[in-house]
Motif scaffolding. Structure first.
Motif, mmCIF file in Angstrom:
data_model
loop_
_atom_site.group_PDB
_atom_site.id
_atom_site.type_symbol
_atom_site.label_atom_id
_atom_site.label_comp_id
_atom_site.label_asym_id
_atom_site.label_seq_id
_atom_site.Cartn_x
_atom_site.Cartn_y
_atom_site.Cartn_z
ATOM 1 N N LEU A 73 -4.938 7.604 -17.080
ATOM 2 C CA LEU A 73 -5.076 6.279 -16.474
ATOM 3 C C LEU A 73 -6.245 6.288 -15.494
ATOM 4 O O LEU A 73 -6.469 7.276 -14.800
ATOM 5 C CB LEU A 73 -3.784 5.899 -15.732
ATOM 6 C CG LEU A 73 -3.748 4.543 -15.034
ATOM 7 C CD1 LEU A 73 -3.811 3.405 -16.049
ATOM 8 C CD2 LEU A 73 -2.492 4.411 -14.163
ATOM 9 N N GLU A 74 -6.976 5.204 -15.458
ATOM 10 C CA GLU A 74 -8.087 5.063 -14.521
ATOM 11 C C GLU A 74 -7.635 5.433 -13.108
ATOM 12 O O GLU A 74 -6.619 4.919 -12.624
ATOM 13 C CB GLU A 74 -8.593 3.619 -14.543
ATOM 14 C CG GLU A 74 -9.762 3.357 -13.607
ATOM 15 C CD GLU A 74 -10.199 1.899 -13.639
ATOM 16 O OE1 GLU A 74 -11.103 1.542 -12.852
ATOM 17 O OE2 GLU A 74 -9.640 1.114 -14.444
ATOM 18 N N CYS A 76 -7.075 5.806 -9.073
ATOM 19 C CA CYS A 76 -7.053 4.878 -7.949
ATOM 20 C C CYS A 76 -8.098 5.306 -6.916
ATOM 21 O O CYS A 76 -8.788 6.312 -7.078
ATOM 22 C CB CYS A 76 -5.666 4.847 -7.321
ATOM 23 S SG CYS A 76 -5.202 6.400 -6.522
ATOM 24 N N ASP A 97 -6.965 0.446 -15.389
ATOM 25 C CA ASP A 97 -5.916 -0.022 -14.489
ATOM 26 C C ASP A 97 -6.420 -1.264 -13.753
ATOM 27 O O ASP A 97 -7.136 -1.169 -12.757
ATOM 28 C CB ASP A 97 -5.557 1.073 -13.485
ATOM 29 C CG ASP A 97 -4.377 0.678 -12.605
ATOM 30 O OD1 ASP A 97 -3.979 -0.496 -12.634
ATOM 31 O OD2 ASP A 97 -3.860 1.551 -11.886
ATOM 32 N N LYS A 99 -5.067 -3.269 -11.787
ATOM 33 C CA LYS A 99 -4.497 -3.543 -10.469
ATOM 34 C C LYS A 99 -5.048 -2.630 -9.384
ATOM 35 O O LYS A 99 -5.290 -3.069 -8.256
ATOM 36 C CB LYS A 99 -2.971 -3.423 -10.527
ATOM 37 C CG LYS A 99 -2.314 -4.496 -11.385
ATOM 38 C CD LYS A 99 -0.802 -4.392 -11.328
ATOM 39 C CE LYS A 99 -0.149 -5.504 -12.150
ATOM 40 N NZ LYS A 99 1.332 -5.418 -12.109
ATOM 41 N N THR A 100 -5.225 -1.340 -9.692
ATOM 42 C CA THR A 100 -5.669 -0.399 -8.646
ATOM 43 C C THR A 100 -6.807 0.497 -9.111
ATOM 44 O O THR A 100 -7.174 1.429 -8.392
ATOM 45 C CB THR A 100 -4.490 0.491 -8.189
ATOM 46 O OG1 THR A 100 -4.045 1.298 -9.297
ATOM 47 C CG2 THR A 100 -3.320 -0.344 -7.685
ATOM 48 N N GLY A 101 -7.374 0.247 -10.272
ATOM 49 C CA GLY A 101 -8.421 1.114 -10.804
ATOM 50 C C GLY A 101 -9.669 1.127 -9.933
ATOM 51 O O GLY A 101 -10.210 0.061 -9.602
ATOM 52 N N SER A 105 -12.490 -1.152 -12.608
ATOM 53 C CA SER A 105 -11.590 -2.289 -12.829
ATOM 54 C C SER A 105 -11.446 -3.155 -11.590
ATOM 55 O O SER A 105 -11.552 -4.388 -11.661
ATOM 56 C CB SER A 105 -10.218 -1.790 -13.285
ATOM 57 O OG SER A 105 -10.288 -1.251 -14.584
#
Length: 460
Positions: A73-74, A76, A97, A99-101, A105
């Motif tokens: 996953l990307e 944070c 991600d 939302k939090t990448g 992102s």
């Protein structure tokens, strides 16, 4: 990335968000990591951090200049910052991600020109597999939360709930309980139902009568499932594992019909074969008129579609009077009168939801809800259903009637054949009872053959 996905799967198995990471140096794996914030009570215990710590410990240096990190996953902002501090050569991630990448992102820390180290980044590697693992995990967790909310839903002051321990180790009834409490017509009451089998075949919607509950179908359900079909078997409000309003007045035909209509819509049931016994049959005959495209077949057992304005058969009138004179019911005694083949364990299981008079309001109310098909609550529904079955029904129908039923066979079969357009054959089971016990596996096999063959009794 394959190894990172394995780590993510291990995280999911531990009920952690499924993210896995692997650190590689000179094409050799030197460290792995997976999410563990819950188990470690550590908000920094992300898969990337775990892998970086393990790699630094193995190399004896927090600088990982010649290392690459692969993560599903990307990362944070926290993990991206740690990677930059470690001087990683490259980061490869799977799913983005939104939302939090922090690799493009939401923000892109790796693209900050003012930083004194720049790590190469590549995203989207095995993104489909990584995203699928995450989606499966969160879908399951949302379902578990919904089920937990339903299981813990507070009981209304005007209702009772039979303790769950009452239903432990019932003979032949071990399916997973499911609950709904947010249907508008429920008003906060908790409704129990079974939902078993796949989604590719027919859906057998099994509606019990009075004074029974979904335990009634314990022998038929395995036959339907073995044939590759889905089974939905609800407990009507006031019965089984569902909540039990204390007042008899709660129970009107339109209330129960609306609850079932909303249940069908909520579960988006299609290709339905309605299975109705006793009162469940009457509800089945009226339920289908609301959304006929959802229904393909009808299996009726010891039930009928009463005719508005006409007197009920004398057997049913006697049944009404018996219930009226016995407000505190011994369910086992009621059943054994007409089903002497039930074992003591089966009688105890049928009785389990109704330990005292307070839990038996539905049992008292149901026989009196339709005294002669003339009540305003019932008459309009009945006439609409009658018109539907006479002129609009395009599916198949099958009738089963026990010879011990209080309604004469000829009356029962004749009424249904007269009303139901698709019903050209009736199966009358010999030497059985109003609850079709002892013949239910045989009947289920006949029904599967009948509906799978397109509605041919001769093919069954």
């Amino acid at each position: 990335m394959q190894l990172a996905l394995v780590e993510a799967g291990l995280a999911a198995a531990a009920n952690e968000v499924p993210v896995g990471a692997v650190v590689v140096r000179n094409s050799q794996v030197i460290a792995t990591g997976r999410n563990s914030p819950l188990a470690s009570h550590d908000p920094t215990a992300h898969a990337e951090i775990a892998a970086l710590r393990a790699a630094a410990a193995k190399l004896g240096n927090y600088r990982l200049d010649d290392c690459e990190l692969f993560v599903t996953l990307e990362p944070c902002a926290m993990c991206s910052g740690a990677m930059l501090h470690a001087r990683l050569k490259r980061v490869v991630f799977g799913a983005a991600d939104p939302k939090t990448g922090a690799a493009g992102s939401v923000v892109d820390l790796f693209a900050q020109a003012k930083l004194n180290h720049h790590t190469a980044v590549r995203g989207g590697v095995m993104a489909v597999e990584s995203a699928a693992l995450l989606q499966s995990f969160f879908t399951r967790r949302r379902a578990e939360k919904r089920d937990q909310l339903r299981l813990n839903h507070p009981l209304r002051d005007d209702a009772l709930r039979t303790p769950d321990t009452t239903f432990e180790a019932l003979q032949g009834y071990s399916w997973q309980p499911r609950y709904l409490n947010d249907l508008p017509a429920l008003g906060g009451l908790r409704m129990h139902y079974l939902d078993e089998g796949g989604r590719s075949g027919l859906t057998y919607l099994c509606l019990h009568g009075n004074p029974t509950w979904s335990y009634l179908y314990r022998k038929m359900i395995p036959v339907f499932l073995k044939a590759g079909h889905r089974v939905i078997a609800p407990d009507l409000i006031g019965f089984g594992k569902s909540d039990k309003p204390k007042q008899d007045s709660f129970h009107t035909f339109s209330t129960h019909l609306q609850i079932l209509t909303e249940l069908v819509e909520r579960l988006d049931l299609k290709n339905i074969v309605l299975v109705g016994q006793d009162w469940g049959g009457l509800l089945a005959l009226t339920l289908s008129a609301a959304a006929p495209s959802r229904y393909q077949g009808l299996l009726m057992m010891n039930s009928l579609l009463a005719r508005a304005g006409n007197s009920l058969p004398s057997g049913l009138i006697d049944w009404h009077e018996w219930f009226a004179k016995n407000p505190a019911l011994d369910v086992a005694q009621v059943l054994v009168r007409n089903a002497p083949n039930l074992s003591p364990a089966e009688l105890a299981a049928f009785s389990a939801p109704f330990p005292d008079r307070g839990h038996q309001a539905a049992l008292r109310a149901f026989p009196l809800m339709v005294p002669a098909g003339t009540q305003a609550d019932f008459a309009a529904i009945l006439l609409n259903a009658k018109d539907f079955w006479r002129s609009q029904w395009v599916g198949k129908a099958m009738i089963a009637q026990g010879v011990f039923c209080p309604v004469p066979n000829e009356s029962f079969v004749g009424i249904l054949q007269w009303v139901i357009e698709g019903c050209r054959n009736a199966m009358v089971l010999p030497d059985t009872d109003p609850f079709v016990n002892g013949h239910d596996e045989y009947l289920a096999r006949q029904a599967v053959n009948f509906f799978d063959s397109g509605g041919c009794l001769d093919c069954a």
